[in-house]
Design an enzyme around this catalytic site. Sequence first.
Site, PDB file in Angstrom:
ATOM      1  N   HIS A  41       0.826  -1.200   0.000  1.00 44.06           N
ATOM      2  CA  HIS A  41       0.000   0.000   0.000  1.00 44.06           C
ATOM      3  C   HIS A  41       0.868   1.261   0.000  1.00 44.06           C
ATOM      4  O   HIS A  41       1.002   1.948   1.008  1.00 44.06           O
ATOM      5  CB  HIS A  41      -0.946  -0.009   1.204  1.00 44.06           C
ATOM      6  CG  HIS A  41      -2.139  -0.890   1.002  1.00 44.06           C
ATOM      7  ND1 HIS A  41      -2.946  -1.323   2.021  1.00 44.06           N
ATOM      8  CD2 HIS A  41      -2.669  -1.415  -0.139  1.00 44.06           C
ATOM      9  CE1 HIS A  41      -3.916  -2.077   1.529  1.00 44.06           C
ATOM     10  NE2 HIS A  41      -3.757  -2.146   0.225  1.00 44.06           N
ATOM     11  N   HIS A  74      -0.495  -8.757   1.197  1.00 43.23           N
ATOM     12  CA  HIS A  74      -1.576  -8.859   2.179  1.00 43.23           C
ATOM     13  C   HIS A  74      -2.209 -10.243   2.228  1.00 43.23           C
ATOM     14  O   HIS A  74      -2.947 -10.553   3.159  1.00 43.23           O
ATOM     15  CB  HIS A  74      -2.656  -7.818   1.857  1.00 43.23           C
ATOM     16  CG  HIS A  74      -2.097  -6.465   1.571  1.00 43.23           C
ATOM     17  ND1 HIS A  74      -1.852  -6.015   0.287  1.00 43.23           N
ATOM     18  CD2 HIS A  74      -1.690  -5.475   2.397  1.00 43.23           C
ATOM     19  CE1 HIS A  74      -1.336  -4.802   0.338  1.00 43.23           C
ATOM     20  NE2 HIS A  74      -1.221  -4.460   1.601  1.00 43.23           N
ATOM     21  N   HIS A 124     -10.144  -4.466   4.826  1.00 42.95           N
ATOM     22  CA  HIS A 124      -8.716  -4.464   4.514  1.00 42.95           C
ATOM     23  C   HIS A 124      -8.378  -5.787   3.820  1.00 42.95           C
ATOM     24  O   HIS A 124      -8.846  -6.853   4.229  1.00 42.95           O
ATOM     25  CB  HIS A 124      -7.886  -4.312   5.790  1.00 42.95           C
ATOM     26  CG  HIS A 124      -6.435  -4.056   5.532  1.00 42.95           C
ATOM     27  ND1 HIS A 124      -5.554  -5.070   5.214  1.00 42.95           N
ATOM     28  CD2 HIS A 124      -5.716  -2.905   5.527  1.00 42.95           C
ATOM     29  CE1 HIS A 124      -4.356  -4.553   5.042  1.00 42.95           C
ATOM     30  NE2 HIS A 124      -4.424  -3.238   5.219  1.00 42.95           N
ATOM     31  N   GLU A 126      -5.817  -7.701   3.847  1.00 39.38           N
ATOM     32  CA  GLU A 126      -5.245  -8.737   4.710  1.00 39.38           C
ATOM     33  C   GLU A 126      -6.340  -9.458   5.487  1.00 39.38           C
ATOM     34  O   GLU A 126      -6.317 -10.690   5.631  1.00 39.38           O
ATOM     35  CB  GLU A 126      -4.225  -8.139   5.689  1.00 39.38           C
ATOM     36  CG  GLU A 126      -3.607  -9.197   6.599  1.00 39.38           C
ATOM     37  CD  GLU A 126      -2.720  -8.628   7.690  1.00 39.38           C
ATOM     38  OE1 GLU A 126      -2.629  -9.268   8.758  1.00 39.38           O
ATOM     39  OE2 GLU A 126      -2.114  -7.548   7.483  1.00 39.38           O
ATOM     40  N   SER A 225      -2.671   2.708   3.722  1.00 40.13           N
ATOM     41  CA  SER A 225      -1.703   1.885   4.453  1.00 40.13           C
ATOM     42  C   SER A 225      -2.108   1.803   5.919  1.00 40.13           C
ATOM     43  O   SER A 225      -2.069   2.803   6.639  1.00 40.13           O
ATOM     44  CB  SER A 225      -0.295   2.475   4.324  1.00 40.13           C
ATOM     45  OG  SER A 225       0.583   1.898   5.270  1.00 40.13           O
TER      46      SER A 225
END
Length: 314
Positions: A41, A74, A124, A126, A225
Amino acid sequence: MKIILANPRGFCAGVDRAISIVELALEIHGAPIYVRHEVVHNRFVVNGLRERGAIFVEELSEVPDGAIVIFSAHGVSQAVRQEAKDRNLKVFDATCPLVTKVHMQVARASRKGTKAILIGHKGHPEVEGTMGQYSNEDGGIFLIEKVEDIARLPMQENDNLTFMTQTTLSLDDTAETIAALKEKYPAIQGPHKNDICYATTNRQEAVRELAKLSDLVLVVGSKNSSNSNRLAELASRMGVKSQLLDEPADIQADWFNDVKTIGITAGASAPEELGQSIISRLKRFGANSIEELQGLEGNMFFEVPKELRIKEVN
């Protein structure tokens, strides 16, 4: 004005590895190379790779059959991996090994039918990848972001439970959430050490020291980020003005009213050259000295896939 640089700051081992995977894939196989989601990111990094022939996509449906695709740092769900396999895509996996470690915890819980609670930020990538490691319909995985979310969890006190966390969270907020989880579910199991990665931990500790010495803390990093946002939030929480900036052009003159000392750090996906260009711009606003704090030097290294190691390829 004086500039103080946090230490450590900038690239972590997982980001370094992910960028290297894209660069080496381009070098060995040539453009185009498809990358599912931004590999890290940071806009500066992504634009640089795009100029070299990387094509960033959000879904595998945008990738031609049989093409080369790289999974971002991620991580991705098991469903995405299966789709890539079904479509005969050549995959290089840039998932950070520390994210993979969390994936393995979730997969283990899924195999056992243990209900899992993930602490992380909804949406997100991840978190989406980690949630996607759980497939057992007899159990389930549940996402919480903060202490208040615990009251809405459907589990009973005596259920067989485990928890894990996103790797880029606030240490303070996560500790509070874990404590509240353990209070409601005394038998809940979790990792021996929390899943927040070494780079996130070290950079947050460095910002604590930096904030004590600064009138303003600048965090070099992109708005999407997670770890960069947590650094800016931490500085603000310590009572210091903070700004998150993506490039030198983001700097505004009114930030420096009554400021004698500027602290600078960088998120784990922000390159050092970007930080140096921001320092150069700050000199135009009157910064005339630079000091770097002592800190924990990172010596972590993650190897790229064997197929991309130049010596072995040649």
